[in-house]
Structure formats: structure tokens, C-alpha cells
Write a protein that holds these residues in place. Structure first.
Motif, mmCIF file in Angstrom:
data_model
loop_
_atom_site.group_PDB
_atom_site.id
_atom_site.type_symbol
_atom_site.label_atom_id
_atom_site.label_comp_id
_atom_site.label_asym_id
_atom_site.label_seq_id
_atom_site.Cartn_x
_atom_site.Cartn_y
_atom_site.Cartn_z
ATOM 1 N N GLU A 1 -9.689 1.969 -0.748
ATOM 2 C CA GLU A 1 -10.171 0.918 0.045
ATOM 3 C C GLU A 1 -9.590 1.279 1.180
ATOM 4 O O GLU A 1 -9.755 0.234 2.420
ATOM 5 C CB GLU A 1 -10.207 -0.431 -0.904
ATOM 6 C CG GLU A 1 -10.200 -1.705 -0.308
ATOM 7 C CD GLU A 1 -10.101 -3.170 -0.947
ATOM 8 O OE1 GLU A 1 -11.481 -3.491 -1.441
ATOM 9 O OE2 GLU A 1 -9.080 -3.299 -1.102
ATOM 10 N N ARG A 2 -8.668 1.126 1.885
ATOM 11 C CA ARG A 2 -7.540 0.836 2.689
ATOM 12 C C ARG A 2 -7.307 1.670 3.264
ATOM 13 O O ARG A 2 -6.231 1.685 4.925
ATOM 14 C CB ARG A 2 -6.051 0.377 2.002
ATOM 15 C CG ARG A 2 -5.947 -0.324 0.804
ATOM 16 C CD ARG A 2 -6.723 -2.030 1.974
ATOM 17 N NE ARG A 2 -5.653 -2.350 2.865
ATOM 18 C CZ ARG A 2 -4.694 -3.195 2.999
ATOM 19 N NH1 ARG A 2 -4.882 -3.684 2.182
ATOM 20 N NH2 ARG A 2 -3.935 -3.643 4.063
ATOM 21 N N GLY A 3 -8.381 3.202 3.015
ATOM 22 C CA GLY A 3 -8.274 4.337 4.020
ATOM 23 C C GLY A 3 -8.551 4.463 5.522
ATOM 24 O O GLY A 3 -8.792 5.274 5.921
ATOM 25 N N GLY A 4 -9.665 3.355 6.031
ATOM 26 C CA GLY A 4 -10.605 2.962 7.048
ATOM 27 C C GLY A 4 -9.357 2.738 8.113
ATOM 28 O O GLY A 4 -8.922 2.283 7.762
ATOM 29 N N ALA B 1 -10.208 -6.684 -2.874
ATOM 30 C CA ALA B 1 -10.635 -6.610 -4.643
ATOM 31 C C ALA B 1 -10.218 -5.271 -4.937
ATOM 32 O O ALA B 1 -9.406 -5.172 -6.509
ATOM 33 C CB ALA B 1 -12.509 -7.184 -4.616
ATOM 34 N N LEU B 2 -11.039 -4.301 -4.442
ATOM 35 C CA LEU B 2 -10.757 -3.035 -5.703
ATOM 36 C C LEU B 2 -9.357 -2.549 -5.564
ATOM 37 O O LEU B 2 -8.850 -1.613 -6.260
ATOM 38 C CB LEU B 2 -10.890 -1.855 -4.301
ATOM 39 C CG LEU B 2 -11.245 -0.887 -5.201
ATOM 40 C CD1 LEU B 2 -12.207 -0.601 -6.182
ATOM 41 C CD2 LEU B 2 -12.651 0.459 -3.542
ATOM 42 N N SER B 3 -8.470 -2.434 -4.610
ATOM 43 C CA SER B 3 -6.589 -2.753 -4.214
ATOM 44 C C SER B 3 -6.342 -3.306 -5.393
ATOM 45 O O SER B 3 -5.716 -2.922 -5.821
ATOM 46 C CB SER B 3 -6.242 -2.894 -3.314
ATOM 47 O OG SER B 3 -6.786 -2.462 -1.989
ATOM 48 N N ALA B 4 -6.675 -4.392 -5.574
ATOM 49 C CA ALA B 4 -6.378 -5.444 -6.767
ATOM 50 C C ALA B 4 -5.717 -4.756 -8.281
ATOM 51 O O ALA B 4 -5.421 -4.537 -8.997
ATOM 52 C CB ALA B 4 -6.475 -6.492 -6.523
ATOM 53 N N CYS B 5 -7.716 -4.019 -7.805
ATOM 54 C CA CYS B 5 -8.120 -3.662 -9.750
ATOM 55 C C CYS B 5 -7.021 -2.226 -9.851
ATOM 56 O O CYS B 5 -7.054 -2.098 -11.088
ATOM 57 C CB CYS B 5 -9.273 -3.948 -9.573
ATOM 58 S SG CYS B 5 -10.430 -5.026 -9.921
ATOM 59 N N GLY B 6 -6.677 -1.951 -8.585
ATOM 60 C CA GLY B 6 -6.501 -0.496 -8.170
ATOM 61 C C GLY B 6 -5.032 -0.518 -9.097
ATOM 62 O O GLY B 6 -4.170 -0.141 -10.157
ATOM 63 N N LEU B 7 -4.519 -2.416 -8.378
ATOM 64 C CA LEU B 7 -2.905 -2.214 -8.815
ATOM 65 C C LEU B 7 -2.804 -2.019 -10.247
ATOM 66 O O LEU B 7 -1.646 -2.122 -11.396
ATOM 67 C CB LEU B 7 -2.186 -3.499 -7.836
ATOM 68 C CG LEU B 7 -1.655 -3.873 -8.243
ATOM 69 C CD1 LEU B 7 0.112 -3.404 -7.862
ATOM 70 C CD2 LEU B 7 -0.869 -5.403 -7.815
ATOM 71 N N VAL B 8 -3.675 -3.170 -11.493
ATOM 72 C CA VAL B 8 -3.994 -3.570 -12.228
ATOM 73 C C VAL B 8 -4.017 -2.597 -13.505
ATOM 74 O O VAL B 8 -3.226 -1.629 -13.817
ATOM 75 C CB VAL B 8 -4.781 -4.386 -12.717
ATOM 76 C CG1 VAL B 8 -5.086 -4.540 -14.464
ATOM 77 C CG2 VAL B 8 -4.727 -5.853 -12.344
ATOM 78 N N ILE C 1 0.926 -1.541 0.375
ATOM 79 C CA ILE C 1 0.216 0.088 0.205
ATOM 80 C C ILE C 1 0.692 1.143 0.209
ATOM 81 O O ILE C 1 0.895 1.804 -0.649
ATOM 82 C CB ILE C 1 -1.240 0.353 1.223
ATOM 83 C CG1 ILE C 1 -1.272 -1.126 1.401
ATOM 84 C CG2 ILE C 1 -2.072 0.980 1.113
ATOM 85 C CD1 ILE C 1 -2.469 -1.166 -0.102
ATOM 86 N N GLY C 2 1.741 0.977 0.835
ATOM 87 C CA GLY C 2 3.048 2.083 0.510
ATOM 88 C C GLY C 2 3.403 2.465 -0.949
ATOM 89 O O GLY C 2 3.457 3.225 -0.881
ATOM 90 N N ALA C 3 3.698 1.344 -1.184
ATOM 91 C CA ALA C 3 4.618 2.088 -2.547
ATOM 92 C C ALA C 3 3.398 2.105 -3.866
ATOM 93 O O ALA C 3 3.235 2.724 -4.646
ATOM 94 C CB ALA C 3 4.760 0.007 -2.857
ATOM 95 N N LEU C 4 1.695 2.172 -3.360
ATOM 96 C CA LEU C 4 1.201 2.648 -5.018
ATOM 97 C C LEU C 4 0.598 4.190 -3.764
ATOM 98 O O LEU C 4 0.676 4.999 -5.188
ATOM 99 C CB LEU C 4 0.246 1.499 -3.877
ATOM 100 C CG LEU C 4 -0.273 -0.062 -4.644
ATOM 101 C CD1 LEU C 4 -2.040 -0.280 -4.507
ATOM 102 C CD2 LEU C 4 -0.439 0.731 -6.471
ATOM 103 N N ILE C 5 0.498 4.087 -3.020
ATOM 104 C CA ILE C 5 0.628 5.817 -2.384
ATOM 105 C C ILE C 5 1.415 6.918 -2.698
ATOM 106 O O ILE C 5 2.079 8.026 -3.910
ATOM 107 C CB ILE C 5 0.553 5.922 -0.853
ATOM 108 C CG1 ILE C 5 -0.826 5.262 -0.761
ATOM 109 C CG2 ILE C 5 0.114 7.494 -0.868
ATOM 110 C CD1 ILE C 5 -1.406 5.364 0.945
#
Length: 287
Positions: free
Chosen positions: A133-136, A261-268, A88-92
Motif C-alpha cells: 500500500e505504501r510503496g508507491g 485501510a490495507l496498512s491498518a489490516c496489515g498491522l492487526v 511504516i519503518g517499524a513495520l518493514i
């Protein structure tokens, strides 16, 4: 081969942050890392008889160092120390190409093809999906960790643009050494004040430090700066969209991290974005 090698090496930084902060405060670890890296680079530059660096170049490298090392690395390490998963850190962190691209158009006059523009937009949307998705708070991701990551994003963008615009002709080894030296001075003060210089000598901390200095602070950063001398800032920055793919796989294997699921889609979507932004077709059109 340089872009691919950079992405592979850089992605391990988020893994090192997890290991390194188990036996040391995040800022203390970085202060030690950057002072060691600066001494090594100064020594190598002396052995290779690299050209001396002018005083005005030193000032520029200090600014670059505070952006891409103090702010970026500091933000990443603090966020991961506060529980942010490495993937998640890498994505942000991959948000910074968006800012760099936009500012690069205005400050550096760099053009962008429609294909590259679409790639940057897709990269941003992919990262946004993960943040949503992961901000909660219930997901183990705190607001403080997210704020730390956005400090990192701003620092990397500013440092990248300053390096691209003002660092042409700067000796690579001595310039990078000055970046680390200025960073270690700032982080050292913060480490003493906020963490009491927390660094426990263990096998894990020493191996993490060795990897962080040799592979990340020297090999990966020199490759990035070498690329910035030869490519547009937006092109080099867009490579960061790829690091989440590697960091996520590494985090899954080493720490059992999982994406929803949402994060995986975001990665793609983010990976598709970097392919569009850096493909040879897009580059040839830009030229």
C-alpha cells in the motif's frame, strides 16, 4: 517483563530517528550516538569490574555491531530521513524475524512449532500489506527509503544470528561496548565523507541523543542481548512484530501519521502473528 519492556523501549527508536535527523545528518547522529554509548558502557564495565573480553570475542562483537547497529540503525535513520513514516519503518523492520527464523533453522538448528510458524507467516503478510500500500512514489515513500530499510532488515538478521551462535559467555557490557565502538568507526568515516559531519547543537538534538544513548543504545539493546542469551533467536526476533503497533500510535500522536485501510489490516495481522509466535503455549510445546 523483559520482552514487553524491550518492545516498548525499542518502538521509540523510530520516533527518535524523526527528531534526531531534523538537526543532524542521519549517519552523523548515529556516529555520535554509538561513540558516546561505547564510552559509557566501557566505563560502567570498569566500575562493576566486569570480566575482560577475549580477542576472539572482540572479533565476533565487531561483526554483530556492524549488523545490528551499523546496517540496521543506519538503514532505519536514512530511510526516515528520506521521508519514510516511523510506523511504516517499524513495520518493514519487522520483516527481519522471518529471515532470522528461516536461517535459524538451518544455521542454529532451532525448531519451530506449527503455531510459531503460522505466527511468523502472519507477521510477514502483515508487513507485506503495508509495503504494497505504501510503496508507491506518490505516497511519499521512495524506492531509496525502501531499499535502506531492507538493508536494515538484513543487517539485523545477520547480527542476531551471529550473536546467538557465537556470543555465549561474552561479557555483556564490554561486548556491547565493542559493538558500538566498531559501529562508530565505520559510521564516522561515512558521516565525514557523505554528510560533512552535519550535527547542529540544539535542545532537540541533545535530548534526542540523550534518549537514543540511554534508553535505546544501552537499556533496550542490553535487554535484547540478555534475551538472546536465554531464548531462541526466532523467539526474540519475533518481538519486533509488535514494535509497529507502538511506533504507529506514537507517530500518530506526535507527527499526525496515518495508516490506510490495507496498512491498518496489515498491522492487526502482524500483531496476531507475534502473539502466536511468542505465546506461552507455543513456547511450552517447543520445549
Amino acid at each position: 517483563m523483559a520482552p514487553g519492556l524491550f518492545v516498548l523501549l525499542w518502538s521509540t527508536g523510530f520516533i527518535v530517528a524523526r527528531y534526531g535527523t531534523k538537526d543532524a545528518g542521519p549517519i552523523t547522529f548515529l556516529a555520535v550516538r554509538t561513540i558516546v554509548a561505547s564510552l559509557v558502557l566501557f566505563a560502567v564495565a570498569q566500575v562493576l569490574h566486569e570480566a575482560r573480553i577475549a580477542s576472539h570475542q572482540v572479533r565476533i562483537q565487531v561483526v554483530v555491531g556492524l549488523g545490528i547497529h551499523a546496517m540496521y540503525l543506519g538503514g532505519v535513520f536514512v530511510a526516515i530521513d528520506h521521508g519514510l513514516p516511523s510506523g511504516i519503518g517499524a513495520l518493514i523492520a519487522a520483516l527481519h524475524p522471518v529471515i532470522t527464523t528461516i536461517l535459524g533453522r538451518f544455521l542454529l538448528g532451532e525448531s519451530l512449532t506449527r503455531r510459531q510458524g503460522l505466527g511468523v507467516v502472519l507477521g510477514f503478510l502483515g508487513v507485506l500489506a503495508v509495503v504494497i500500500e505504501r510503496g508507491g512514489a506518490g505516497d511519499g515513500v521512495t524506492a531509496f527509503a525502501l531499499c535502506s530499510m531492507f538493508v536494515a532488515v538484513i543487517g539485523m538478521s545477520v547480527g542476531t544470528l551471529v550473536q546467538r551462535k557465537f556470543s555465549q559467555g561474552t561479557p555483556l557490557l564490554r561486548g556491547t561496548a565493542w559493538q558500538y565502538l566498531s559501529t562508530s568507526a565505520v559510521l564516522g568515516v561515512i558521516a565525514v565523507a557523505a554528510e560533512g559531519w552535519e550535527f547542529t547543537m540544539t535542545t532537540r538534538s541533545i535530548l534526542s541523543l540523550a534518549w537514543a544513548v540511554g534508553v535505546l543504545s544501552i537499556a533496550a539493546v542490553l535487554i535484547m542481548l540478555w534475551l538472546l542469551h536465554r531464548q531462541a533467536a526466532s523467539q526474540v526476533s519475533s518481538l519486533f512484530f509488535l514494535t509497529p503497533a507502538f511506533s504507529t500510535m506514537e507517530g500518530a500522536v506526535l507527527f499526525g501519521e496515518r495508516l490506510g485501510a490495507l496498512s491498518a489490516c496489515g498491522l492487526v495481522v502482524a500483531v496476531a502473528g507475534v502473539w502466536l509466535a511468542t505465546s506461552s503455549r507455543a513456547t511450552s510445546r517447543q520445549k
